[in-house]
Design an enzyme around this catalytic site. Sequence first.
Site, mmCIF file in Angstrom:
data_model
loop_
_atom_site.group_PDB
_atom_site.id
_atom_site.type_symbol
_atom_site.label_atom_id
_atom_site.label_comp_id
_atom_site.label_asym_id
_atom_site.label_seq_id
_atom_site.Cartn_x
_atom_site.Cartn_y
_atom_site.Cartn_z
ATOM 1 N N ARG A 96 37.995 48.807 39.135
ATOM 2 C CA ARG A 96 38.259 47.999 40.325
ATOM 3 C C ARG A 96 38.827 48.974 41.060
ATOM 4 O O ARG A 96 39.997 48.984 40.113
ATOM 5 C CB ARG A 96 39.242 46.627 40.996
ATOM 6 C CG ARG A 96 39.257 45.866 42.063
ATOM 7 C CD ARG A 96 40.072 44.569 41.881
ATOM 8 N NE ARG A 96 38.375 43.568 42.033
ATOM 9 C CZ ARG A 96 37.574 43.149 42.662
ATOM 10 N NH1 ARG A 96 37.925 43.523 43.784
ATOM 11 N NH2 ARG A 96 36.837 42.409 42.140
ATOM 12 N N ASP B 190 35.673 39.808 27.164
ATOM 13 C CA ASP B 190 36.637 39.105 25.621
ATOM 14 C C ASP B 190 35.879 38.430 24.450
ATOM 15 O O ASP B 190 36.497 38.370 23.357
ATOM 16 C CB ASP B 190 37.888 39.085 26.202
ATOM 17 C CG ASP B 190 38.712 40.331 26.769
ATOM 18 O OD1 ASP B 190 38.575 40.923 26.782
ATOM 19 O OD2 ASP B 190 39.741 39.966 27.550
ATOM 20 N N THR C 12 42.942 50.236 46.674
ATOM 21 C CA THR C 12 41.772 49.779 47.545
ATOM 22 C C THR C 12 41.066 48.075 47.365
ATOM 23 O O THR C 12 40.679 47.213 48.148
ATOM 24 C CB THR C 12 40.766 50.244 48.006
ATOM 25 O OG1 THR C 12 39.615 50.929 46.604
ATOM 26 C CG2 THR C 12 40.987 51.713 48.003
ATOM 27 N N ASP D 277 36.856 35.354 29.649
ATOM 28 C CA ASP D 277 36.444 36.277 30.407
ATOM 29 C C ASP D 277 35.491 36.446 29.291
ATOM 30 O O ASP D 277 35.428 36.611 28.149
ATOM 31 C CB ASP D 277 37.473 36.900 29.611
ATOM 32 C CG ASP D 277 37.200 38.626 30.249
ATOM 33 O OD1 ASP D 277 36.572 38.777 29.186
ATOM 34 O OD2 ASP D 277 38.376 39.502 31.197
HETATM 35 N N1 URA Z 1 35.076 37.713 34.349
HETATM 36 C C1 URA Z 1 34.739 36.823 33.819
HETATM 37 O O1 URA Z 1 34.714 37.282 32.476
HETATM 38 N N2 URA Z 1 35.470 35.541 33.682
HETATM 39 C C2 URA Z 1 36.066 34.898 34.861
HETATM 40 O O2 URA Z 1 35.963 33.632 35.209
HETATM 41 C C3 URA Z 1 35.664 35.522 36.235
HETATM 42 C C4 URA Z 1 35.028 36.753 35.763
#
Ligand code: URA
Length: 209
Positions: free
Chosen positions: A104, A203, A108, A200
Amino acid sequence: MGKVFICDHPLIQHKLTFIRDETTNTKDFRELVDEVATLMAYEITRDIPLEKTTVKTPVSEAECQIISGRMLGLIPILRAGLGMVDGVLKLIPAAKVGHIGLYRDPETLQPVEYYVKLPTDVTERELIVIDPMLATGGSAIAAIDVLKKRNCTQIKMMNLIASPEGIRAVQEAHPDVDIYVAAIDTYLNEHGYIVPGLGDAGDRLFGTK
Ligand code: URA
């Protein structure tokens, strides 16, 4: 408008519970995501066409069916999409795999391609774009844009968990793309996480947190 299929098989839902659980360790998380991807591959391939063939069994000739039509291509969005590829390949071992990496732009806030490597015959394949989390829909929309810019036409999306916002965004931008999910959660929080979600995905898959 693209359809949304919720893969509500009990095995998928059972495994998703442990995927969500914050106490699930990296090894188990990775294995569970892999297993759910295999089960979801079963659902996402439900409509692929068959053609008639015959084989000779040890007893007689048998009228049978084999898969016909387009070959498949898997397109994981880096990096979390990688966690579902092997699971899908267990059912569709002949599929080719293309990769799309996006980041990202901090100014922008638009997704920018940093890596795109696709099978040479990508336009002839039915494609499954893979990302465990469909959050804002920004990456999914950009990945599908990448494919359509290269003249790909048959595209499906596979996610473990989607937000209602993400589904709406993909449906608006790409009404020809059907979405397969294991669950649609409640909302996106101010940090862009799906609630309740699983945290995430990248992760948790790669043990980077
Ligand atoms: N990406 C992720 O890994 N978890 C989320 O909750 C949103 C985007």
